[in-house]
Design a protein around this motif. Structure first.
Motif, PDB file in Angstrom:
ATOM      1  N   LEU A 268       0.937   0.876 -10.864  1.00  0.00           N
ATOM      2  CA  LEU A 268      -0.322   1.541 -10.511  1.00  0.00           C
ATOM      3  C   LEU A 268      -0.033   2.863  -9.812  1.00  0.00           C
ATOM      4  N   GLY A 269       0.926   2.869  -8.886  1.00  0.00           N
ATOM      5  CA  GLY A 269       1.307   4.119  -8.229  1.00  0.00           C
ATOM      6  C   GLY A 269       1.840   5.147  -9.210  1.00  0.00           C
TER       7      GLY A 269
ATOM      8  N   PHE B 126       0.833  -1.205   0.000  1.00  0.00           N
ATOM      9  CA  PHE B 126       0.000   0.000   0.000  1.00  0.00           C
ATOM     10  C   PHE B 126       0.864   1.250   0.000  1.00  0.00           C
ATOM     11  N   PHE B 127       1.939   1.270   0.817  1.00  0.00           N
ATOM     12  CA  PHE B 127       2.824   2.431   0.849  1.00  0.00           C
ATOM     13  C   PHE B 127       3.449   2.679  -0.520  1.00  0.00           C
ATOM     14  N   LEU B 128       3.737   1.611  -1.252  1.00  0.00           N
ATOM     15  CA  LEU B 128       4.325   1.763  -2.579  1.00  0.00           C
ATOM     16  C   LEU B 128       3.386   2.528  -3.505  1.00  0.00           C
ATOM     17  N   VAL B 129       2.096   2.174  -3.472  1.00  0.00           N
ATOM     18  CA  VAL B 129       1.108   2.868  -4.310  1.00  0.00           C
ATOM     19  C   VAL B 129       0.870   4.282  -3.795  1.00  0.00           C
ATOM     20  N   ARG B 130       0.701   4.400  -2.475  1.00  0.00           N
ATOM     21  CA  ARG B 130       0.395   5.720  -1.910  1.00  0.00           C
ATOM     22  C   ARG B 130       1.519   6.714  -2.160  1.00  0.00           C
ATOM     23  N   GLU B 131       2.768   6.283  -1.992  1.00  0.00           N
ATOM     24  CA  GLU B 131       3.889   7.189  -2.217  1.00  0.00           C
ATOM     25  C   GLU B 131       3.993   7.589  -3.685  1.00  0.00           C
TER      26      GLU B 131
END
Length: 276
Positions: free
Chosen positions: A170-171, A91-96
């Motif tokens: 996706l990120g 999740f952090f990978l996408v959010r960042e």
């Protein structure tokens, strides 16, 4: 015999060869990457420490909360702590990727004086650097788990790598979109910041979505992050039962759509982004 002449003909071209467009682009990306890397890691003496300490502290807090309410009993065929760490890191990978896109254009505005530098370059470079940093941190978590005696090695390494790269793309796609929208309409950046925490809960990061009512789960599965996280978790834990309705075709539809639309918006609003 007459000796050969030392004078060059008019057809000879002794000047330097012009570099190709791809060579220029590579040079621009490398220079921007080094500038971004130095800024992220060397400007603050504690830069490296906070890169690792922040996700570690957040993970420990989440593990403590879920352990207190016995969250491990809700997950079948997967150890609780690695299951949550995989979800948090993905999740952090996408959010960042999404958040880095918001400030990428303004942070590189001074470089737009050079015609070789385009607004999209800053977004791409930031996301590549973010992906490398997040991968390094994830590997540290895996290594730390192994040293502490937790079985953290994936059952299907290729699936995990593919899932990780898919989440990064996706990120990147969402970051391309937010970089344009957040620059042209600054209020959108504030809305995205507010939505990041609810998105953490609705993506099944800290609680398995299988325990939600089916009527609600149908709407939660519209979130593409859920599909990517469940796919990667299944790569780590082969016996893990993914959330019903997980579909990587749907996930990749979002990836390709966001990448295509983000790049098209950068082409369409390139000049406005430079002047903004």
């Amino acid at each position: 015999m007459t000796p050969p002449s030392n004078h060059s003909t008019g057809d000879d071209k002794s000047g330097p060869k012009a570099r190709s467009a791809w060579a220029v682009t590579r040079s621009v990306w490398f220079a921007m990457f080094m500038r971004e890397a130095v800024g992220r890691t060397m400007t603050d003496r504690m830069g490296w420490f906070w890169m690792i300490a922040e996700p570690a502290a957040f993970t420990l807090v989440m593990i403590g909360i879920r352990s207190y309410i016995r969250g491990d009993s809700l997950i079948v065929n997967a150890p609780f702590i690695p299951w949550m760490v995989v979800g948090l890191m993905g999740f952090f990978l996408v959010r960042e990727g999404m958040m880095q896109g918001l400030g990428a254009i303004n942070a590189n505005k001074a470089l737009f004086a050079y015609r070789q530098v385009q607004p999209v370059d800053g977004v791409l470079v930031r996301n590549v650097l973010n992906g490398l940093i997040r991968t390094f941190i994830f590997l540290l978590f895996v290594l730390g788990g192994q040293l502490l005696g937790t079985d953290f090695l994936p059952d299907n390494g290729f699936q995990v790598i593919f899932g990780w790269l898919s989440l990064w793309l996706l990120g990147l796609g969402i970051g391309l979109l937010t970089s344009v929208l957040g620059t042209l309409v600054p209020e959108i950046g504030k809305i995205i910041n507010i939505l990041s925490l609810p998105l953490l809960i609705l993506s099944g990061v800290i609680m398995p979505l299988n325990h939600f009512p089916h009527s609600l789960l149908e709407y939660l599965m519209w979130n593409p992050i859920v599909h990517g996280l469940e796919y990667m978790r299944h790569g780590f834990f082969e016996g893990y039962q993914v959330v019903h309705g997980t579909d990587m075709d749907y996930f990749w539809g979002w990836v390709l759509f966001s990448l295509a639309l983000g790049l098209l918006m950068h082409v369409r609003f390139k000049e406005r982004l430079k002047r903004q």
